[in-house]
Design an enzyme around this catalytic site. Structure first.
Site, PDB file in Angstrom:
ATOM      1  N   CYS A 161       0.814  -1.226   0.000  1.00  0.00           N
ATOM      2  CA  CYS A 161       0.000   0.000   0.000  1.00  0.00           C
ATOM      3  C   CYS A 161       0.846   1.274   0.000  1.00  0.00           C
ATOM      4  O   CYS A 161       0.350   2.345  -0.346  1.00  0.00           O
ATOM      5  CB  CYS A 161      -0.895   0.038   1.227  1.00  0.00           C
ATOM      6  SG  CYS A 161      -1.857  -1.438   1.431  1.00  0.00           S
TER       7      CYS A 161
HETATM    8  N1  COA Z   1     -21.085  -9.219   3.122  1.00  0.00           N
HETATM    9  C1  COA Z   1     -21.844  -9.259   4.213  1.00  0.00           C
HETATM   10  N2  COA Z   1     -21.330  -9.374   5.467  1.00  0.00           N
HETATM   11  C2  COA Z   1     -19.988  -9.463   5.583  1.00  0.00           C
HETATM   12  C3  COA Z   1     -19.133  -9.434   4.465  1.00  0.00           C
HETATM   13  C4  COA Z   1     -19.741  -9.308   3.192  1.00  0.00           C
HETATM   14  N3  COA Z   1     -18.996  -9.266   2.075  1.00  0.00           N
HETATM   15  N4  COA Z   1     -17.868  -9.535   4.886  1.00  0.00           N
HETATM   16  C5  COA Z   1     -17.910  -9.631   6.221  1.00  0.00           C
HETATM   17  N5  COA Z   1     -19.191  -9.595   6.652  1.00  0.00           N
HETATM   18  C6  COA Z   1     -19.693  -9.703   8.028  1.00  0.00           C
HETATM   19  C7  COA Z   1     -18.708 -10.372   8.951  1.00  0.00           C
HETATM   20  O1  COA Z   1     -18.804 -11.771   8.861  1.00  0.00           O
HETATM   21  C8  COA Z   1     -19.140  -9.844  10.279  1.00  0.00           C
HETATM   22  O2  COA Z   1     -20.275 -10.548  10.718  1.00  0.00           O
HETATM   23  P1  COA Z   1     -20.493 -10.907  12.283  1.00  0.00           P
HETATM   24  O3  COA Z   1     -20.552  -9.559  12.959  1.00  0.00           O
HETATM   25  O4  COA Z   1     -21.763 -11.661  12.274  1.00  0.00           O
HETATM   26  O5  COA Z   1     -19.276 -11.698  12.662  1.00  0.00           O
HETATM   27  C9  COA Z   1     -19.576  -8.419   9.980  1.00  0.00           C
HETATM   28  O6  COA Z   1     -19.866  -8.402   8.578  1.00  0.00           O
HETATM   29  C10 COA Z   1     -18.547  -7.387  10.281  1.00  0.00           C
HETATM   30  O7  COA Z   1     -17.288  -7.844   9.797  1.00  0.00           O
HETATM   31  P2  COA Z   1     -15.967  -7.070  10.027  1.00  0.00           P
HETATM   32  O8  COA Z   1     -14.838  -7.849   9.404  1.00  0.00           O
HETATM   33  O9  COA Z   1     -15.857  -6.643  11.456  1.00  0.00           O
HETATM   34  O10 COA Z   1     -16.253  -5.775   9.121  1.00  0.00           O
HETATM   35  P3  COA Z   1     -15.537  -4.413   9.170  1.00  0.00           P
HETATM   36  O11 COA Z   1     -16.504  -3.382   9.563  1.00  0.00           O
HETATM   37  O12 COA Z   1     -14.221  -4.470   9.877  1.00  0.00           O
HETATM   38  O13 COA Z   1     -15.212  -4.195   7.595  1.00  0.00           O
HETATM   39  C11 COA Z   1     -13.324  -4.277   6.120  1.00  0.00           C
HETATM   40  C12 COA Z   1     -14.351  -5.077   6.902  1.00  0.00           C
HETATM   41  C13 COA Z   1     -12.343  -5.250   5.475  1.00  0.00           C
HETATM   42  C14 COA Z   1     -14.036  -3.462   5.056  1.00  0.00           C
HETATM   43  C15 COA Z   1     -12.595  -3.320   7.062  1.00  0.00           C
HETATM   44  O14 COA Z   1     -12.178  -3.996   8.212  1.00  0.00           O
HETATM   45  C16 COA Z   1     -11.380  -2.667   6.448  1.00  0.00           C
HETATM   46  O15 COA Z   1     -11.400  -2.128   5.351  1.00  0.00           O
HETATM   47  N6  COA Z   1     -10.307  -2.592   7.226  1.00  0.00           N
HETATM   48  C17 COA Z   1      -9.085  -1.898   6.797  1.00  0.00           C
HETATM   49  C18 COA Z   1      -8.354  -2.814   5.940  1.00  0.00           C
HETATM   50  C19 COA Z   1      -7.243  -2.186   5.203  1.00  0.00           C
HETATM   51  O16 COA Z   1      -6.996  -1.010   5.179  1.00  0.00           O
HETATM   52  N7  COA Z   1      -6.517  -3.020   4.539  1.00  0.00           N
HETATM   53  C20 COA Z   1      -5.477  -2.580   3.741  1.00  0.00           C
HETATM   54  C21 COA Z   1      -5.524  -3.374   2.520  1.00  0.00           C
HETATM   55  S1  COA Z   1      -4.279  -2.883   1.465  1.00  0.00           S
END
Ligand code: COA
Length: 378
Positions: A161
């Site tokens: 990144c």
């Molecule tokens: N559709 C529906 N529900 C989903 C899903 C999808 N595609 N993916 C995950 N969920 C669910 C999870 O299973 C979880 O359910 P639960 O509460 O019943 O366990 C819930 O949604 C929340 O999941 P969570 O992983 O806590 O979501 P989040 O709010 O953290 O969002 C990301 C996920 C990946 C979008 C977020 O964490 C993120 O972007 N983080 C930063 C990552 C980053 O910067 N990475 C760098 C990459 S280069």
């Protein structure tokens, strides 16, 4: 406050190449859900026996709410939406042909050169810096250098990144040391080949794009919009929370070179919680080291991985005293484009700044890595 005297190194142009195809959340979710339903039906017995887990369904509403992503641009749409394939289908190019990554690098490079008013003979070095290169060698940068007719040297570097900011840091160092007078730094991000489209947690995250920047000595600048670089700062902290173990060694370990651990995977929530405060702290410290506070900065061009993460970083810098214009969002249309997101934001949202306005580019993500540049409009 003592005024900062710029070291005479300038960003004088940027370029953006946007792929021709888009995939919306709705399209992506429809195909993922069809794949998941088919998987669950095929593995009904093992799921009932508890041997494997049922694949949960994805939702477009979740994706937009959790990440801010509505759509993404992709180099090849074919294959991504096919439930029998679940990965893009790129054409094969012969060794004598221009590689795909060089092609998109050149498209962004030409735009940056045009905006900076530079021709190949003005440039001494080409840096291709991105999350993945499509081969080990010869360097994509040397292929680009050859195709554009640039003398001097070129090299590739990987920094996930933060590849764009770390690449700009290397450009800055090259100019500061005198090994180059003008550097072309390019970020051809082909992310979709390493997305696990069968994984609900990450199938929506990435798009493809290519960005480029021209950096040169102040005395040669002729472009309309240019920025003195007042300072650069980088920091890294090891973490396995974002990882892609793809590499040449799997040929010798007999592992599946495209197994789940080889593709992009992450603990998104941990990344969110751990990286946001580190990024805000880094930015505050970098600004303070030059005698500035966040309030002195007119525009933040932030890493585009998650809109909520950027809101959190801005909140840690300003409390509630900021608005969308202070830190423009491009993730809604482009999704996460690894290192290129900061340069897309810069490219699309810098022309309105006035002479003397301060701006800050800051990337944060895998590694973990954080890279920033403090800029002043000339
Ligand atoms: N559709 C529906 N529900 C989903 C899903 C999808 N595609 N993916 C995950 N969920 C669910 C999870 O299973 C979880 O359910 P639960 O509460 O019943 O366990 C819930 O949604 C929340 O999941 P969570 O992983 O806590 O979501 P989040 O709010 O953290 O969002 C990301 C996920 C990946 C979008 C977020 O964490 C993120 O972007 N983080 C930063 C990552 C980053 O910067 N990475 C760098 C990459 S280069």
């Amino acid at each position: 406050m003592t005024p900062i005297s710029p070291p005479g190194i300038v960003i004088s142009g940027s370029g953006l190449w946007t792929p021709p195809y888009t995939v919306t959340n709705e399209e992506l979710v429809e195909s993922y859900n069809a794949y998941a339903e088919k998987f669950n039906e095929t593995h009904k017995a093992e799921i009932a026996d508890g041997k494997i887990n049922e694949k949960p369904l994805s939702s477009a509403r979740f994706i937009e709410k959790a990440s801010g992503i509505k759509s993404r641009f992709v180099y090849a749409k074919e294959g991504i939406l096919s439930t029998d394939r679940m990965r893009p289908k790129f054409p094969v190019r012969k060794e004598e042909e221009l590689s795909i990554q060089a092609e998109i690098a050149i498209a962004a490079a030409r735009e940056a050169m045009r905006k900076a008013g530079k021709t190949a003979s003005d440039i001494d070095a080409v840096i291709v810096s991105c999350a993945y290169t499509q081969r080990a060698y010869p360097a994509i940068a040397i292929e680009v250098q050859n195709a554009l007719g640039i003398a001097g040297f070129g090299f590739d570097m990987l920094m996930a990144c933060s590849a764009a900011t770390f690449g700009l840091h290397r450009a800055y160092d090259s100019i500061a040391s005198g090994s180059a007078r003008c550097v072309l730094a390019i970020n051809p991000e082909l992310m979709t080949p390493m997305v696990n489209y069968c994984d609900r947690e990450s199938h929506f995250i990435f798009g493809d794009v290519s960005t480029a920047v021209i950096m040169e000595k102040a005395e040669t600048v002729t472009s309309e919009h240019s920025y003195d670089i007042l300072g650069i700062k980088a920091a890294t902290f090891f973490s396995n929370n974002i990882r892609s173990s793809f590499g040449h060694v799997s040929h010798a370990t007999d592992e599946d070179p495209y197994g789940w651990d080889k593709l992009f995977h992450q603990s998104g929530r941990k990344v969110f919680d751990e990286v946001s405060p580190k990024a805000a702290e880094h930015m505050k410290n970098h600004l303070a080291s030059l005698g500035f506070t966040p309030d002195d900065v007119k525009r933040f061009w932030l890493h585009q991985a998650n809109v909520n993460m950027n809101n959190m970083v801005m909140k840690q810098l300003f409390g509630t005293r900021w608005n969308e214009k202070d830190a423009p969002t491009i993730i809604d249309r482009y999704a996460n484009t690894a290192s290129a997101g900061v340069i897309i934001a810069f490219d699309l949202h810098n022309q309105d700044l006035k002479k003397g306005d301060l701006g800050m580019i800051c990337s944060f993500g895998a590694g973990y890595s954080i890279g920033s540049l403090i800029l002043k409009k000339r």
